[in-house]
Motif scaffolding. Structure first.
Motif, PDB file in Angstrom:
ATOM      1  N   ARG A  39       1.517  14.487  -7.717  1.00 28.93           N
ATOM      2  CA  ARG A  39       1.346  13.184  -7.074  1.00 28.93           C
ATOM      3  C   ARG A  39       1.638  12.037  -8.029  1.00 28.93           C
ATOM      4  O   ARG A  39       2.208  11.020  -7.637  1.00 28.93           O
ATOM      5  CB  ARG A  39      -0.081  13.073  -6.515  1.00 28.93           C
ATOM      6  CG  ARG A  39      -0.341  14.064  -5.404  1.00 28.93           C
ATOM      7  CD  ARG A  39      -1.782  14.021  -4.943  1.00 28.93           C
ATOM      8  NE  ARG A  39      -2.048  15.136  -4.028  1.00 28.93           N
ATOM      9  CZ  ARG A  39      -3.150  15.254  -3.318  1.00 28.93           C
ATOM     10  NH1 ARG A  39      -4.100  14.346  -3.402  1.00 28.93           N
ATOM     11  NH2 ARG A  39      -3.324  16.277  -2.518  1.00 28.93           N
ATOM     12  N   GLY A  43       4.515   9.691  -7.063  1.00 30.33           N
ATOM     13  CA  GLY A  43       4.088   8.335  -6.744  1.00 30.33           C
ATOM     14  C   GLY A  43       4.746   7.289  -7.609  1.00 30.33           C
ATOM     15  O   GLY A  43       4.854   6.119  -7.215  1.00 30.33           O
ATOM     16  N   ASN A  44       5.219   7.663  -8.797  1.00 26.74           N
ATOM     17  CA  ASN A  44       5.868   6.717  -9.704  1.00 26.74           C
ATOM     18  C   ASN A  44       7.389   6.828  -9.693  1.00 26.74           C
ATOM     19  O   ASN A  44       8.061   6.292 -10.581  1.00 26.74           O
ATOM     20  CB  ASN A  44       5.333   6.910 -11.130  1.00 26.74           C
ATOM     21  CG  ASN A  44       3.929   6.368 -11.307  1.00 26.74           C
ATOM     22  OD1 ASN A  44       3.733   5.166 -11.407  1.00 26.74           O
ATOM     23  ND2 ASN A  44       2.936   7.254 -11.331  1.00 26.74           N
ATOM     24  N   ASP A  50       5.873   5.331  -3.007  1.00 27.90           N
ATOM     25  CA  ASP A  50       4.640   5.268  -2.218  1.00 27.90           C
ATOM     26  C   ASP A  50       4.721   6.128  -0.967  1.00 27.90           C
ATOM     27  O   ASP A  50       3.767   6.823  -0.595  1.00 27.90           O
ATOM     28  CB  ASP A  50       4.294   3.822  -1.852  1.00 27.90           C
ATOM     29  CG  ASP A  50       5.437   3.087  -1.170  1.00 27.90           C
ATOM     30  OD1 ASP A  50       6.595   3.556  -1.244  1.00 27.90           O
ATOM     31  OD2 ASP A  50       5.169   2.031  -0.556  1.00 27.90           O
ATOM     32  N   LEU A  53       4.589   9.771  -2.030  1.00 28.81           N
ATOM     33  CA  LEU A  53       3.211  10.123  -2.372  1.00 28.81           C
ATOM     34  C   LEU A  53       2.405  10.418  -1.110  1.00 28.81           C
ATOM     35  O   LEU A  53       1.662  11.393  -1.045  1.00 28.81           O
ATOM     36  CB  LEU A  53       2.562   8.980  -3.150  1.00 28.81           C
ATOM     37  CG  LEU A  53       1.072   9.137  -3.476  1.00 28.81           C
ATOM     38  CD1 LEU A  53       0.848  10.312  -4.413  1.00 28.81           C
ATOM     39  CD2 LEU A  53       0.527   7.852  -4.096  1.00 28.81           C
ATOM     40  N   THR A  54       2.585   9.572  -0.104  1.00 29.68           N
ATOM     41  CA  THR A  54       1.879   9.785   1.162  1.00 29.68           C
ATOM     42  C   THR A  54       2.313  11.103   1.809  1.00 29.68           C
ATOM     43  O   THR A  54       1.486  11.868   2.317  1.00 29.68           O
ATOM     44  CB  THR A  54       2.142   8.625   2.133  1.00 29.68           C
ATOM     45  OG1 THR A  54       1.718   7.393   1.523  1.00 29.68           O
ATOM     46  CG2 THR A  54       1.387   8.811   3.448  1.00 29.68           C
ATOM     47  N   GLY A 276      -2.075   6.510   2.435  1.00 30.52           N
ATOM     48  CA  GLY A 276      -1.752   6.585   1.013  1.00 30.52           C
ATOM     49  C   GLY A 276      -2.983   6.426   0.140  1.00 30.52           C
ATOM     50  O   GLY A 276      -3.144   7.124  -0.868  1.00 30.52           O
ATOM     51  N   THR A 349      -0.172   4.949  -8.578  1.00 30.93           N
ATOM     52  CA  THR A 349       0.835   4.129  -7.901  1.00 30.93           C
ATOM     53  C   THR A 349       1.085   2.817  -8.639  1.00 30.93           C
ATOM     54  O   THR A 349       0.200   2.310  -9.348  1.00 30.93           O
ATOM     55  CB  THR A 349       0.387   3.818  -6.456  1.00 30.93           C
ATOM     56  OG1 THR A 349       1.396   3.042  -5.800  1.00 30.93           O
ATOM     57  CG2 THR A 349      -0.926   3.049  -6.425  1.00 30.93           C
ATOM     58  N   LYS A 350       2.293   2.276  -8.463  1.00 27.86           N
ATOM     59  CA  LYS A 350       2.640   0.963  -8.999  1.00 27.86           C
ATOM     60  C   LYS A 350       2.507  -0.121  -7.940  1.00 27.86           C
ATOM     61  O   LYS A 350       2.607  -1.310  -8.251  1.00 27.86           O
ATOM     62  CB  LYS A 350       4.078   0.983  -9.521  1.00 27.86           C
ATOM     63  CG  LYS A 350       4.321   1.932 -10.679  1.00 27.86           C
ATOM     64  CD  LYS A 350       5.803   1.951 -11.065  1.00 27.86           C
ATOM     65  CE  LYS A 350       6.060   2.913 -12.210  1.00 27.86           C
ATOM     66  NZ  LYS A 350       7.522   2.986 -12.554  1.00 27.86           N
ATOM     67  N   SER A 351       2.293   0.284  -6.684  1.00 27.08           N
ATOM     68  CA  SER A 351       2.232  -0.663  -5.568  1.00 27.08           C
ATOM     69  C   SER A 351       0.937  -1.476  -5.616  1.00 27.08           C
ATOM     70  O   SER A 351      -0.152  -0.926  -5.469  1.00 27.08           O
ATOM     71  CB  SER A 351       2.322   0.086  -4.233  1.00 27.08           C
ATOM     72  OG  SER A 351       2.036  -0.778  -3.152  1.00 27.08           O
TER      73      SER A 351
END
Length: 452
Positions: A39, A43-44, A50, A53-54, A276, A349-351
């Motif tokens: 993940r 995720g990155n 994103d 990842l979800t 997410g 995550t970066k979001s």
């Protein structure tokens, strides 16, 4: 006696629990890295990290179901084997282990075929959307081909631990996890395979672990040895093992049910971003539940062996260490999630939008996590002493009887925030009921007599 084994009937209980639990807890934390490292890498990713990842998180309920079958076939059998070891009947213990191995192989083949056929319908049931189904399906298609090594690794490693070979059990998981950490970036980034690459890295790593554990159980260092003459399935061994194994199976498989309820409720009330956030929270929950399970795996051989040998004072001492340590571990988790939520979210995550949503949700979700330490230590002790019916009820209580209905109810009352509130409410209620039942049955557990 092998230099790697311990004397479950005579060594100091405190030292035994430390010696068996630390490797088991380490192994469970390392085991959590299989999915969590996937993940973190996914995720990155630079493009659609994103959503990927979800999508990966949507596979988690199905992966839980697969690993739950390892518990059904082996986690019930391992304590029974331990009780027979305590009685001095190693032949019967080996027969139980051989039957469990055959059941694991048969189950793995059936799961692979059925789940591959119904892969995408299952993922939509888990809460997939048109934006995430592609990522989820790509990962799961690859992962399912590794079902056999996954079940062999998880299932047979329980028999390694129940004999007291905790360091060997830890190495089983460590070998696979290190392989996964090395292979993940190679398949995901170097080979540019994305989520499929994460799947290939995982199944190759599990195959290496499976070879390791099988080599040990067929070898000369083990106390209980896998023998072909015990591969013939016998009702007298299968039925008691499955009867006890149904409790951890339900406990794990209902995690899948809850994931479905959580994801569909969150998709309805908050969309992909809420799903997410739950992916991140479920990853953190692994770092709570798996170490607690590792502690239980350390306590189980001691409790089972001494319960079988009628050394009840040692059973009582083990439980006391068990529950104190469980509660202490969950206190640490509480502080980490209450005060370190932003830093934890940024690992996945970066979001900024996803981080902003995740932080308050995390604090709500883990607010009563300390109660889990009480509930799991009592429930695992019921399991270790062979009390199948009580253990099954308690396995159903927290997730099926309490959490699933509360998630649905609260989501209609408070929207997506209600989904996260349901977790601490069910944690506290389940812990209270479990502790009351434990106190009512303590005479049998600690004295071998019925309730006075």
């Amino acid at each position: 006696m092998s230099k790697n084994s311990v004397d479950l009937g005579n060594d100091s209980v405190g030292k035994l629990l430390l010696k068996l639990s630390v490797p088991a807890i380490t192994a469970q934390i390392i085991n959590a890295l299989y999915n969590i490292v996937d993940r973190m890498y996914i995720g990155n990713m630079a493009e659609n990290g994103d959503l990927a990842l979800t999508g990966l998180g949507l596979c988690f309920p199905i992966i839980i179901i697969i690993t739950a079958f390892a518990s059904l076939m082996a986690q019930g059998a391992a304590p029974i084997a331990g009780i027979h070891m305590g009685k001095g009947d190693n032949d019967k213990a080996e027969n139980i282990m051989g039957n469990s191995f055959v059941l694991l192989v048969i189950t793995a083949i059936l799961i692979t075929v059925v789940f591959q056929i119904f892969r995408e319908p299952l993922l939509y049931l888990m809460g997939a959307s048109e934006n995430t189904i592609g990522y989820a399906s790509d990962y799961l298609r690859v992962y399912l081909w590794g079902t056999l090594p996954v079940l062999i690794t998880l299932g047979m490693n329980m028999f390694v631990n129940t004999q007291g070979f905790s360091k060997v059990g830890m190495k089983t998981v460590l070998i696979g996890a290190v392989s996964n950490i090395i292979l993940d970036p190679i398949f995901i980034y170097v080979f540019d395979m994305g989520v499929e690459g994460a799947g290939y890295a995982t199944i190759i790593s599990q195959a290496i672990s499976a070879l390791w554990v099988m080599k040990f159980l067929f070898g000369k260092k083990t106390i209980l040895r896998l023998k072909k003459k015990y591969f013939k399935l016998k009702k007298e061994f299968i039925v008691p093992a499955l009867s006890l194994g149904i409790s951890p199976f339900v406990m794990m498989s209902t995690e899948s049910l809850i994931s479905i309820v959580l994801n569909t409720s969150l998709q309805r009330t908050g969309g992909d971003i809420a799903v997410g956030a739950m992916t991140i929270l479920s990853s953190i929950m692994q770092f709570v539940s798996l170490p607690l399970q590792g502690l239980g795996q350390g306590a189980q051989p001691i409790i089972s062996y001494n319960f079988g040998a009628k050394k009840y004072s040692r059973v009582k001492d083990t439980f006391r260490f068990f529950i104190i340590t469980s509660v202490s571990m969950t206190i640490v988790v509480w502080f980490a999630t209450m005060f370190g939520a932003p830093a934890i979210a940024r690992i996945f995550t970066k979001s900024e939008e996803l981080i902003k949503f995740t932080v308050p949700s995390m604090r709500t979700y883990f607010f009563m996590v300390i109660a889990m330490g009480v509930q799991m230590s009592c429930q695992q002790t019921f399991l270790a002493t062979g009390q199948a019916k009580i253990s099954l009820f308690l396995a159903l209580l927290r997730k099926v009887i309490l959490l699933a209905p509360l998630v649905i109810l609260f989501s209609y009352i408070w929207g997506e925030s209600g989904v996260f509130v349901a977790e601490p409410v069910s944690d506290l209620t389940a812990a209270t009921v479990t502790f009351i039942m434990f106190m009512r049955n303590r005479h049998y557990i600690f004295e071998g007599t019925k309730r006075k």
